[in-house]
Design a protein around this motif. Structure first.
Motif: not given
Lengths: 341, 152, 121
Positions: A150-151, A157, A204, C31
């Motif tokens: 992911r990030y 976020t 998700n 996103t």
């Protein structure tokens, strides 16, 4: 020919390989959850005294394997195979642990289904008398999974309400064909699943992506063994979370084999307090089913609180590349029937 | 019917998934992004006004000053591990203003420091913010060419 | 003299632009990285057709701080550079107008990478 096969997908294990040792080592957040007191080791932080998150995950993995082996009354030199995997690219946690342990290593990738996959294959190796002691292990780490899939951790976020929280933890089980110590449980049947994809693309919502595979394996297992959900004291899925749990119940209702609500649960719902710990739909990752099985479920079988438990870990077989190319998420589920001694 | 296999139509399953997936709490999310986003803009205006009124800067320099200060604050809060919590609360309220652009550069720099200074920190700095520059600069050049050749 | 009304406008417009981003997050599952790209392109386009200029004049930092304002700055930078130095301005104008923010993000990003470690959650 293959006399140990029953039906299309299920395999009978007449030698009833025993699980003699089990251990689960987890991170701080998991230690604060409802199962906190049952884990063999709870790390103070996500680094586990290591330089990087990857090394921290490896440390948990090693600790779990070593503890499982010693609790099973054995030593690493006596163990003939290590079967295991994790979520990282090229399963580095498992292979780097195998480097430190010096046990012949069979690396597995089944995404979050790895714990059931390794138990199933390990039991089959034992039942075929190709080994007498095998250790099976799986792990995941929130921080390593997050940065790979992911990030970055500090990227600000919001998480979707259907998102799940990757468990930081490792679980290991020692399988033994002729145990010197009392068994915790016996593996008597295994059912290896097909890859099923009903077109979910939302990364998700992994629970929704995996639930059809879980239903498919359950249906195959019930059909092969001529049993029904009520014949099991407990059916446990790996990390479907709340959304996947509800979807699996619905799918099984639609197939006219409804799962009894009091006998079906999911490791992703057991490991965290979903209200207090802000994990949205529940836990996920290889470490989720691995740590819940080895800390909570196996001892329950040992105490004979439950007699027959169907443990089914589910995996989402996608990668960052396949997601970015717009592919849907294929799911898989492997089931292992565990019976108390 | 074959009881061995699952027979579910992907369309039906996508409908089921929709039904069983909890929705985002819309009103609180919108409200939080509104007030945090608005407040960040007010802070930017305050810095710009400080620049023009007190430091006697040109409007353009003062606007740059406010960008630089906001980027600095974001880098600091990201480094201290506060910005991700702020972002979780405010969502688009923090990632739509320039703070989001800065966070998108700072967070991978922190994260990939262990993979080395060149291919880790140096390369990953642009992993999320890079596309913003590519399409921002790219579209402005397209506009510039059209403007220079046809409009001016 | 302190202009209260200006600050109200900054707050309302800035907040509203962020809320549009949040609406996209909730209802389209795009996103954040894609939303940032959409916003900057939208900024360039709105600025090019002359809609963003008046908004920036009306709401100041409320319009220039969101990423659409970044696109506006790129676009106006290009426009002025083309007016001053011709075709070459199409390439030089954008980045020079936004140099402050970009250089700061690169510099402070790298600096933070040296100084801090990511925190677990």
């Amino acid at each position: 020919m293959a006399s140990k096969r029953i039906g299309l997908q299920t395999i009978e294990l007449p030698l009833r390989p025993a699980i003699t040792g089990c251990a689960a080592c987890v991170g701080r957040k998991e230690g604060e959850g409802p199962l906190g007191e049952y884990f063999d080791f709870v790390a103070k932080d996500e680094m586990v005294g290591q330089e990087t998150f990857e090394l921290a995950e490896k440390q948990l993995y090693l600790d779990a394997i070593r503890k499982a082996i010693s609790k099973g009354g054995s030593r690493p030199e006596e163990v003939q195979f290590l079967l295991g995997g994790d979520l990282l690219n090229q399963i580095i946690t498992a292979s780097f642990s195998a480097r430190d342990l010096g046990i012949p290593f069979i690396g597995l990738y089944g995404a979050c289904s790895t714990m059931a996959e390794s138990l199933a294959l390990g039991s089959m190796l034992l039942d075929g008398e190709h080994a007498s002691q095998i250790v099976c292990a799986a792990s995941s780490h929130f921080c390593t999974a997050e940065r790979q899939y992911r990030y970055p951790l500090e990227f600000g976020t919001q998480r979707s309400p259907t998102a799940q929280w990757t468990v930081t933890g490792a679980g290991a089980s020692l399988l033994n064909l002729s145990p010197a110590v009392p068994a915790l449980a016996h593996v008597t049947q295994v059912c290896l699943g097909r890859v099923v994809d009903l077109g979910i693309t939302d990364a998700n919502n992994m629970g929704a992506a995996m639930a059809p595979a879980a239903a498919d394996t359950l249906l195959a297992f019930f059909a092969d063994t001529h049993t029904q959900p009520e014949d099991y004291d407990l059916i446990v899925t790996g990390d479907l979370g709340q959304v996947g749990h509800d979807l699996l119940m619905q799918l099984m209702r639609e197939q006219r084999q409804p799962l009894p609500g009091d006998r079906y649960t999911d490791c992703g719902l057991l490991i965290y307090d979903r209200k207090a710990q802000d994990v949205h739909a529940g836990g996920s990752g290889c470490g989720c089913s691995a740590s819940v099985l080895n800390a909570w479920l196996l001892p329950m079988l040992q105490r004979r609180e439950i007699r027959r438990m169907l443990f089914m870990a589910t995996g989402a077989l996608m990668s960052l590349t396949s997601s970015q190319q717009g592919e849907s998420i294929p799911g898989i589920a492997h089931a292992v029937l565990l019976e108390s001694p | 019917m074959d009881k061995q296999r699952i027979h579910t139509d992907p369309k039906h399953y996508s409908w089921l998934t929709e039904r069983f997936s909890p929705p985002s709490p819309v009103a609180p999310c919108l409200l939080r992004s509104f007030w945090v986003g608005g407040l960040i803009c007010v802070l930017a205006q305050l810095i710009t006004d400080t620049g023009t009124c007190w430091l006697k800067m040109t409007a353009r320099d003062a606007s740059s000053l406010s960008s630089i200060v906001l980027v600095f604050l974001t880098a600091l809060l990201t480094g201290l591990g506060v910005f991700d919590k702020l972002g979780k609360y405010a969502g688009a309220g923090t990632f739509v203003p320039i703070t989001g652009f800065a966070n998108a550069m700072v967070s991978p720099a922190l994260e990939f420091r262990r993979e080395g200074l060149v291919l880790g920190l140096g390369a990953k700095l642009f992993s999320i913010a890079g596309p913003v520059l590519v399409y921002g600069v790219g579209s402005s050049v397209v506009y510039g060419l059209i403007y220079a050749l046809f409009i001016r | 003299m302190f202009d209260w009304l200006m600050y109200v406008k900054v707050f309302l417009v800035g907040g509203a632009i962020c809320t549009v981003g949040e609406l996209l997050v909730i209802f389209t599952k795009i996103t954040p990285a894609r939303i940032l790209v959409c916003f900057i392109i939208t900024g360039v386009v709105l600025s090019a057709v002359g809609l963003y200029g008046p908004l920036a004049a009306f709401a100041g930092a409320g319009a220039t701080t969101p990423l659409t304002g970044f696109g506006h700055a790129l676009c106006q930078g290009v426009k002025h550079a083309v007016e001053e130095s011709g075709l070459i301005g199409a390439f030089t104008g954008g980045l020079s107008a936004t140099a402050g923010g970009i250089a700061a993000a690169v510099f402070f990003g790298a600096l933070a990478g040296f100084l801090f470690k990511p925190h677990s959650k």
